[in-house]
Design a protein around this motif. Structure first.
Motif, PDB file in Angstrom:
ATOM      1  N   LEU A   6      -8.892  36.023  13.921  1.00  0.00           N
ATOM      2  CA  LEU A   6      -8.577  34.971  12.302  1.00  0.00           C
ATOM      3  C   LEU A   6      -9.795  33.833  12.409  1.00  0.00           C
ATOM      4  CD1 LEU A   6      -4.905  35.314  10.581  1.00  0.00           C
ATOM      5  CD2 LEU A   6      -7.063  37.229  10.676  1.00  0.00           C
ATOM      6  N   VAL A   7      -9.714  33.045  13.167  1.00  0.00           N
ATOM      7  CA  VAL A   7     -10.655  31.633  13.612  1.00  0.00           C
ATOM      8  C   VAL A   7     -10.999  32.128  14.446  1.00  0.00           C
ATOM      9  CG1 VAL A   7     -10.827  29.784  12.754  1.00  0.00           C
ATOM     10  CG2 VAL A   7      -8.701  30.656  11.808  1.00  0.00           C
ATOM     11  N   PRO A   8     -12.333  32.486  15.295  1.00  0.00           N
ATOM     12  CA  PRO A   8     -12.150  32.712  16.449  1.00  0.00           C
ATOM     13  C   PRO A   8     -13.150  31.049  16.721  1.00  0.00           C
ATOM     14  CG  PRO A   8     -13.739  34.290  15.610  1.00  0.00           C
ATOM     15  CD  PRO A   8     -12.374  33.360  14.079  1.00  0.00           C
ATOM     16  N   GLU A   9     -13.829  30.138  16.227  1.00  0.00           N
ATOM     17  CA  GLU A   9     -13.416  28.709  15.870  1.00  0.00           C
ATOM     18  C   GLU A   9     -12.641  28.261  16.907  1.00  0.00           C
ATOM     19  OE1 GLU A   9     -14.294  30.054  13.077  1.00  0.00           O
ATOM     20  OE2 GLU A   9     -15.885  31.013  14.072  1.00  0.00           O
ATOM     21  N   ALA A  10     -11.770  27.468  16.756  1.00  0.00           N
ATOM     22  CA  ALA A  10     -10.516  27.719  16.931  1.00  0.00           C
ATOM     23  C   ALA A  10      -9.423  27.737  18.257  1.00  0.00           C
ATOM     24  CB  ALA A  10      -9.146  28.167  16.333  1.00  0.00           C
ATOM     25  N   LYS A  11     -10.702  28.430  19.088  1.00  0.00           N
ATOM     26  CA  LYS A  11     -10.098  28.577  20.120  1.00  0.00           C
ATOM     27  C   LYS A  11     -10.672  27.564  21.387  1.00  0.00           C
ATOM     28  CE  LYS A  11     -11.019  31.755  24.412  1.00  0.00           C
ATOM     29  NZ  LYS A  11     -10.948  33.153  25.147  1.00  0.00           N
TER      30      LYS A  11
END
Length: 60
Positions: A6-11
């Motif tokens: 849902l939020v790839p930047e959160a990885k």
């Protein structure tokens, strides 16, 4: 079945959080964690979830 993040930047942030928790619990995480016990690996994930739930509840 295919899963989409849902939020790839959160990885990157979650990985940093995971390493901080592991350090605090004295669990030596690395790129390969096959030598760690299930208890060690589980303690990191469990503590991460606990802290995220605590933070969410504080923001209610």
């Amino acid at each position: 079945m295919s899963y989409q993040k849902l939020v790839p930047e959160a990885k990157k942030g979650l990985n940093k959080f995971k390493m901080e928790v592991a350090r605090e619990l004295n669990v030596p995480l690395s790129d390969y964690n096959g030598e760690l016990t299930s208890k060690q690996n589980g303690s990191v994930g469990g503590e991460m979830v606990k802290r995220m739930v605590d933070q969410y509840e504080k923001n209610l």
